[in-house]
Scaffold this motif. Structure first.
Motif: not given
Lengths: 367, 160
Positions: A85-87, A53-56, A81-82, A59
Motif C-alpha cells: 500500500l502507498p502511504r 503495525s497496521l490498524y485494520d 500486506y502493508r 484485515l
C-alpha cells in the motif's frame, strides 16, 4: 552458503493442500467468519494490529483466520500486506487527553478528576473456567450494564485530564519536551544506534508483547530497577487527523481504539534540578493493556543513559532490546534454520571428520 | 469529536468532513438522496483521484504530550472529485471503504454549492452528527456502571 535445490515442488504443493485442509478442520464444524474473529477474538485482533503495525481490524481477522490462529504468522501476513500500500500521509499526533475513555485506572491516586472506570477488564475475574461458555446455542446470561436508551449521567466528564498532566503541573513529575522535529521512521530508514526516543518508541510499539513483557518483568525483579507505579492506564477511542494534499486544513478521518500507559518511576534530581519522578510511556492499538504496560517499563529502562543511570541490565541496552523485539525478524531468522544448509553442513562434517581422524592418530601415537 | 477552533473560514467544511468520515454507508446514501431531493439529480463529476486504498502513519507523542513518534499505520481510503465549476469534493476515510469514499467526496462537493450549500449542510450534517454523538454516548455509557466508588473503612477496634 545457499545452493539452489530443485525437486520439492510437488511436495510443497501437497503441503499447501494439506495446510488448507487442516485450516478448515472438520467440515462438519461450521467455518469461522471474519466477523466472529473480529468480534469474539478481539484481543488477538488487537495484538496482530499492534505488532503487524497496521490498524485494520478486518484485515487482522483475515490474517488470524489464514494463519490458523498463529498470531506471529498473522503479524507476518499483515506486515507483508502493508508493503503493497502507498502511504498517503502522516497523521497529526493523536491527543490521548481527548480520548473517549472506556477504561481508566490509576494506581497512584484514588480520587482523580474524572474518576476511575474499570471498563471491560479481566482484572478481578476469578480465572475459573466458565463452563457456561461451552453451552452451545444458548446465549449466556449477559447482564446488560446499562440499556441503550439510558442517557449518559450529566456529571460524566467529556474529557479526562491525564494524571501525568496533573503531576507535571505540580512540578513533581518531569515534563515531556517537544522539539517539534519530524520523528524518525524505522519503516523507511532501518534502525541504527544510538536510537533516539522516537525511534525506540516506534520499535517498541510494534515489538513482540511476550518479549517486552519478559524484559519489563526483569526490570521489576532487579535487572535495571526503576521502581514503577502505574500512574494511569486509559483505553478508548481517539480521533485521527491528517492533512490531505488537496485541502488547506487538516481533517478527521475517523477514530481508532488505543490503550495508553503512563508509568511514574523513581525520582531524579541534581544540583540544579530538584528531585522529580521520571516516566515511561506505552501506547498500543486496540485493547493492549499488557503490551502498553510492558512497553512503558521498557521505555523507562531504555532512558537509563539519558537519566544518568548506569546501564547494566538487558532491558537498558537499546541495541539488545530493539534489535530483538520484532517478532517478524526474530521468527524469520530462527525459522530460516529449516532451509537447506546441506553444503554448510558438509563443510562442517568434513572438518569434524578430519579433526576426529587427527585425534585418533594422536591417541594411537600416545599408546 | 474534537472542538474545532481554527481556522474559522474552513470550520464548517472541516466539521462536515469529520462527520461524513464516521457515517455508515446507509447514512451516506440517505444524505445523498436528501441532497438530490433539493437540488435535483446530480451529474457525477469527474474523478480527479479515483477511490484508492492506502495508509496513514499514525503518530503519538511520548508521554502523551511530548515529542511525536510513529506508532504504526492504519488503512485509509481517499477519493477526489472535480465539479464542472472547479470545486473539489474530497474524501479521506479511516479503513478500506471505496464506495463510501466516492459518496463522501460527492457530498463534500455538493455542500460547497454557493447558493444552497449552507442550508444543505445544516439539514444533511446535523442529523448525522447527532446520530454519531448518540452512538458515541451509547458506547461510553456502557462503562459508566464500572466506575469505582471508593469508600474508606474507618479502623475501629473498640478503643476510644
Amino acid at each position: 552458503m545457499y545452493v539452489a535445490v530443485k525437486g520439492g515442488e510437488k511436495a510443497i504443493a501437497g503441503a499447501h493442500r494439506l495446510l488448507a485442509e487442516e485450516r478448515r478442520g472438520d467440515p462438519a464444524v461450521p467455518e469461522i467468519s471474519l466477523d466472529q474473529i473480529e468480534q469474539q477474538l478481539s484481543f488477538a485482533v488487537d495484538r496482530v494490529m499492534s505488532e503487524g503495525s497496521l490498524y485494520d481490524p478486518e484485515l487482522a481477522a483475515l490474517a488470524i483466520k489464514q494463519a490458523r490462529g498463529d498470531l506471529v504468522e498473522a503479524v507476518f501476513l499483515l506486515r507483508a500486506y502493508r508493503t503493497t500500500l502507498p502511504r498517503f500521509a502522516d497523521s497529526l499526533p493523536i491527543d490521548t487527553a481527548d480520548m473517549a475513555v472506556r477504561r481508566r485506572v490509576s494506581a497512584i491516586f484514588k480520587d482523580l478528576p474524572g474518576g476511575q472506570m474499570l471498563g471491560p477488564t479481566f482484572d478481578y475475574t476469578l480465572r475459573l473456567l466458565d463452563f457456561s461458555l461451552m453451552a452451545e446455542g444458548k446465549p449466556a446470561d449477559i447482564e446488560v450494564p446499562m440499556s441503550a436508551s439510558d442517557p449518559m449521567p450529566a456529571d460524566a466528564p467529556a474529557q479526562m485530564p491525564r494524571v501525568t498532566d496533573l503531576l507535571v503541573a505540580d512540578g513533581i513529575l518531569a515534563a515531556e519536551t517537544d522539539d517539534g522535529e519530524r520523528p524518525a521512521d524505522i519503516t523507511r530508514i532501518p534502525l541504527s544506534f544510538p536510537a533516539d526516543r522516537a525511534t525506540r518508541l516506534q520499535a517498541l510499539a510494534r515489538g513482540d508483547e511476550g518479549f517486552l513483557l519478559g524484559l519489563g518483568y526483569s526490570t521489576q525483579r532487579g535487572y535495571g530497577r526503576s521502581h514503577p507505579f502505574a500512574g494511569e492506564i486509559r483505553m478508548g477511542d481517539v480521533a485521527v487527523e491528517l492533512q490531505p494534499e488537496e485541502l488547506p486544513f487538516p481533517i478527521e478521518i475517523g477514530d481508532i481504539e488505543l490503550t495508553e500507559c503512563q508509568m511514574v518511576n523513581q525520582y531524579k534530581g541534581d544540583a540544579e534540578n530538584p528531585p522529580q519522578f521520571t516516566r515511561g510511556y506505552g501506547l498500543a492499538f486496540g485493547q493492549g493493556e499488557r503490551k502498553a504496560m510492558a512497553m512503558a517499563l521498557v521505555d523507562r529502562a531504555l532512558r537509563a543513559e539519558e537519566l544518568g543511570e548506569v546501564a547494566t541490565s538487558p532491558a537498558q541496552d537499546a541495541e539488545f532490546v530493539l534489535s530483538h523485539c520484532d517478532n517478524l525478524e526474530a521468527s524469520g531468522f530462527v525459522q530460516h534454520l529449516k532451509l537447506p544448509h546441506y553444503v554448510d553442513f558438509q563443510a562442517e562434517l568434513s572438518t569434524l571428520r578430519a579433526l576426529r581422524a587427527a585425534h585418533a592418530k594422536r591417541a594411537e601415537a600416545a599408546e | 469529536m474534537k472542538q474545532i477552533t481554527e481556522p474559522p473560514e474552513h470550520a464548517p467544511r472541516r466539521r462536515w468532513l469529520g462527520v461524513l468520515a464516521r457515517a455508515s454507508r446507509a447514512e451516506l446514501e440517505a444524505a445523498k438522496g436528501l441532497i438530490e431531493q433539493r437540488l435535483g439529480p446530480v451529474d457525477m463529476p469527474r474523478f480527479l483521484r479515483r477511490p484508492e486504498i492506502g495508509m496513514a502513519m499514525v503518530r503519538g507523542r511520548a508521554g502523551g504530550d511530548g515529542a511525536a513518534f510513529n506508532l504504526g499505520e492504519m488503512t485509509v481510503t481517499r477519493c477526489t472529485l472535480q465539479f464542472s465549476d472547479g470545486r473539489l469534493g474530497c474524501a479521506y476515510l479511516a479503513g478500506r471503504r471505496l464506495e463510501e469514499s466516492v459518496l463522501v467526496a460527492l457530498i463534500d462537493g455538493l455542500l460547497q454549492d454557493r447558493r444552497h450549500g449552507a442550508a444543505l449542510a445544516d439539514d444533511v450534517i446535523e442529523p448525522l452528527a447527532e446520530a454519531l454523538a448518540a452512538r458515541r454516548n451509547q458506547r461510553l455509557a456502557k462503562s459508566q456502571p464500572t466506575k469505582v466508588e471508593f469508600f474508606t473503612m474507618v479502623r475501629g477496634d473498640g478503643r476510644p
